[in-house]
Enzyme design. Structure first.
Site, PDB file in Angstrom:
ATOM      1  CE  LYS A  89      -2.078  -1.691   3.632  1.00 54.08           C
ATOM      2  NZ  LYS A  89      -2.958  -2.085   4.731  1.00 54.08           N
TER       3      LYS A  89
ATOM      4  CG  ASP B 154      -6.577  -4.336   8.045  1.00 45.70           C
ATOM      5  OD1 ASP B 154      -6.135  -5.457   7.757  1.00 45.70           O
ATOM      6  OD2 ASP B 154      -6.609  -3.396   7.217  1.00 45.70           O
TER       7      ASP B 154
HETATM    8  C1  BGC Z   1      -2.028  -5.933   3.639  1.00 38.04           C
HETATM    9  C2  BGC Z   1      -2.941  -6.692   4.582  1.00 38.04           C
HETATM   10  C3  BGC Z   1      -4.122  -5.831   4.982  1.00 38.04           C
HETATM   11  C4  BGC Z   1      -4.809  -5.256   3.775  1.00 38.04           C
HETATM   12  C5  BGC Z   1      -5.976  -4.359   4.127  1.00 38.04           C
HETATM   13  C6  BGC Z   1      -2.823  -5.330   2.502  1.00 38.04           C
HETATM   14  O1  BGC Z   1      -1.989  -4.518   1.718  1.00 38.04           O
HETATM   15  O2  BGC Z   1      -1.029  -6.772   3.131  1.00 38.04           O
HETATM   16  O3  BGC Z   1      -2.230  -7.112   5.719  1.00 38.04           O
HETATM   17  O4  BGC Z   1      -5.010  -6.605   5.728  1.00 38.04           O
HETATM   18  O5  BGC Z   1      -3.885  -4.525   2.997  1.00 38.04           O
HETATM   19  O6  BGC Z   1      -5.581  -3.269   4.886  1.00 38.04           O
END
Ligand code: BGC
Length: 456
Positions: A158, A194
Site C-alpha cells: 500500500k 485489520d
Molecule cells: C495488507 C494486509 C491488509 C490489507 C488491508 C494489505 O496490503 O497486506 O495485511 O489486511 O492490505 O488493509
C-alpha cells in the site's frame, strides 16, 4: 436506446469484464493457492500465505476492561482507548493523526518514533500514561507471527516502504520506540491484522461471524479455520482449542502469474509505478489505492486519442494518482441520466465543458473497474466459504471501498450468490470500527488467558 458511449471506450474497458467462467476459474486457482499456504511443506513457496494469527478465541461478550489500540495500515493512523463493559457496552475514544507522507518511505525508526509520540500524547490527554494499559497493535501489513504479540514484517504494501523493518519484529520496534521516550507505560499484548480486528469486532455482536474482509486502501481477508488444518502453527495437532484465525493475505494472489487472464494492460502500467512491482497482484486489481489510477489510465488514453473531452483536458488528469478512488464512488452515485456528482468530479479535475457522452463514458469506465473489483472479491470470499465447507456464515467487512461505493455491497452479494453452491447462506455486515474495537478484544483475550509476555 443506442449507447451514448463511443465504441472505442467500450473496447478499452472490455478487458475488465469477467464472465462467470473466468470467475469460476479464479475460485479454482485461488483454492489451490490457499491450500498451499496452509500446508507446512508448501507454505514457503506459496503466494497466498495463510498466516497463523494466534487468535483462537472469538469474543464472548464478557470481555471487560480498558485497552489501548493503535491502528496503522491505511490512509490514516489512529490511537484508541477502548472501554469494554460487556454486553455490547463499549465506549471508544479515538484520535486520528495526520500521517506525514514522507514517513511512509522514510526510516523505520522515524515511523515507530512517530507512532510512540502520538501514543504518548494521546495517553497524556486521557490521563492513562502511567497505567500500563494493555495495547493491541493493528498493523495491517503481511506479518509472519511467532505468537500473539510477536510478528515479523514480510513485506510492505500500500505505498509504504520504510527502511529497516522488513524481517523485524514490529512489536519490538514499537516497544523500543516507547521505551526510547520513557514517558509512558504500555504493554503491547497483541499484534493483529485489520481483517482479524474486523472479524473480532463483528463477532462481538454477531456470533456467527467467521470471516473478516477489508476492501479499502488495500484488500485482504481472514477466516476461522480448524486448528488441525493450520499446519504452520506448531501446536496444530495438540492445541486444546479447536479453531485458529487465518490471515490469508490474499492480496499477493497472482504474484506467480496465475492471474494474468484477468489483468489488463492498464493493470501492468499501475503495477510498474508502485513501490512494489510484481507484488500484491490481486490487491492491485481490487483495492482503493489502485482503482482510481486504473480509471485515469483509461481516461488519458481516450483523451489522447481524441475520443473523450474532444481533446480538451486538464493538466491534473495527466498527473499520476490524481483520480482518487473516491471519485469512482461519486460518479457511480448519480442516478441514470443525472450528472451532479460527475460534474463535481470533472470540475475537481479541471475538466470543463464536457458533454453527456463523455460523462456516460466516464461512468462506464468507473463501473468496469469497480465491478471487476467486486467480482474478484466475491471470488475470494467464495473460495474461503467453500474451503470452510459451511452452509451459513456472517462476513464482517470494513474499508472505504465497501463503505462508500454505492453499489459494492449489492455487487458482492449478487456475484457470491451466483458462485456459491445452492443453499449456502451468508450475510455481509459492515463491521463497526474493527481495527480499534477488534484490537481491544484480542488484547482482552490475551490478558485474560495470560498467554502474553513482553517480547523485548
Ligand atoms: C495488507 C494486509 C491488509 C490489507 C488491508 C494489505 O496490503 O497486506 O495485511 O489486511 O492490505 O488493509
Amino acid at each position: 436506446m443506442p449507447s451514448l458511449v463511443n465504441p472505442e471506450v467500450e473496447l478499452a474497458v472490455r478487458g475488465f469484464i469477467l464472465d462467470q467462467e473466468k470467475m469460476a476459474e479464479v475460485v479454482e486457482r485461488m483454492t489451490k493457492e490457499m491450500k498451499m499456504g496452509l500446508a507446512k511443506d508448501t507454505h514457503p513457496r506459496a503466494v497466498i500465505k495463510c498466516f497463523v494469527s494466534y487468535v483462537q478465541d472469538l469474543p464472548t461478550g464478557k470481555e471487560r476492561g480498558r485497552y489501548l489500540a493503535l491502528d496503522l495500515g491505511g490512509s490514516n493512523f489512529r490511537v484508541l482507548l477502548v472501554n469494554l463493559r460487556g454486553e455490547s457496552d463499549v465506549t471508544i475514544n479515538s484520535k486520528s493523526y495526520d500521517f506525514p507522507k514522507s514517513l511512509m518511505t522514510g526510516s523505520g525508526i522515524a515511523l515507530f518514533d512517530f507512532l510512540a509520540e502520538c501514543l504518548a500524547e494521546f495517553c497524556m490527554d486521557h490521563g492513562v500514561a502511567e497505567e500500563g494499559l494493555p495495547l493491541g497493535f493493528t498493523f495491517s501489513f503481511p506479518c509472519q507471527q511467532q505468537g500473539l504479540s510477536k510478528g515479523t514484517l514480510v513485506a510492505w504494501t500500500k505505498g509504504f516502504n520504510c527502511d529497516g523493518v522488513v524481517g523485524k519484529n514490529v512489536v519490538a520496534l514499537l516497544q523500543e520506540a516507547i521505551e526510547r521516550r520513557g514517558d509512558i507505560k504500555i504493554n503491547t499484548v497483541a499484534l493483529i491484522n485489520d481483517t482479524v480486528g474486523t472479524l473480532m469486532s463483528c463477532a462481538y455482536s454477531r456470533p456467527n461471524c467467521r470471516i473478516g474482509l477489508i476492501v479499502g486502501t488495500g484488500s485482504n481477508a481472514c477466516y476461522v479455520e480448524k486448528t488441525v488444518n493450520a499446519e504452520c502453527f506448531e501446536g496444530y495437532q495438540t492445541s486444546p482449542k479447536p479453531f485458529m484465525v487465518i490471515n490469508c493475505e490474499w492480496g499477493a494472489f497472482g504474484d506467480n502469474g496465475v492471474l494474468e487472464f484477468v489483468r489488463t494492460s492498464y493493470d501492468k502500467v499501475v503495477d510498474k509505478v508502485t513501490p512494489n512491482p510484481g507484488k500484491q497482484t490481486f490487491e492491485k486489481c481490487i483495492s482503493g489505492m489502485y482503482m482510481g489510477e486504473l480509471v485515469r489510465l483509461v481516461l488519458i488514453e481516450m483523451i489522447t486519442k481524441g475520443v473523450m473531452f474532444r481533446g480538451d483536458s486538464s493538466q491534473k488528469i495527466f498527473q499520476r494518482w490524481s483520480f482518487k478512488s473516491a471519485y469512482i464512488s461519486d460518479v457511480e452515485s448519480d442516478p441514470p441520466g443525472e450528472y451532479r456528482a460527475c460534474n463535481k468530479v470533472l470540475n475537481d479535475l479541471g475538466i470543463i465543458g464536457s458533454q453527456e457522452p463523455d460523462k456516460e463514458a466516464l461512468k462506464l469506465i468507473c463501473e468496469a473497474v469497480s465491478s471487476r473489483s467486486a467480482k474478484l472479491c466475491a471470488c475470494g470470499l467464495v473460495t474461503i466459504i467453500n474451503k470452510m465447507n459451511i452452509n451459513e456464515v456472517v462476513i464482517g467487512i470494513d474499508g472505504s471501498v465497501y463503505r462508500y461505493h454505492p453499489k459494492y455491497h449489492d455487487m458482492l452479494q449478487f456475484h457470491m450468490r451466483k458462485l456459491l453452491k445452492p443453499g449456502v447462506k451468508f450475510e455481509l455486515v459492515a463491521s463497526e470500527d474493527g481495527s480499534g474495537r477488534g484490537a481491544a478484544l484480542v488484547a482482552a483475550t490475551a490478558v485474560s488467558s495470560k498467554n502474553y509476555k513482553l517480547s523485548v
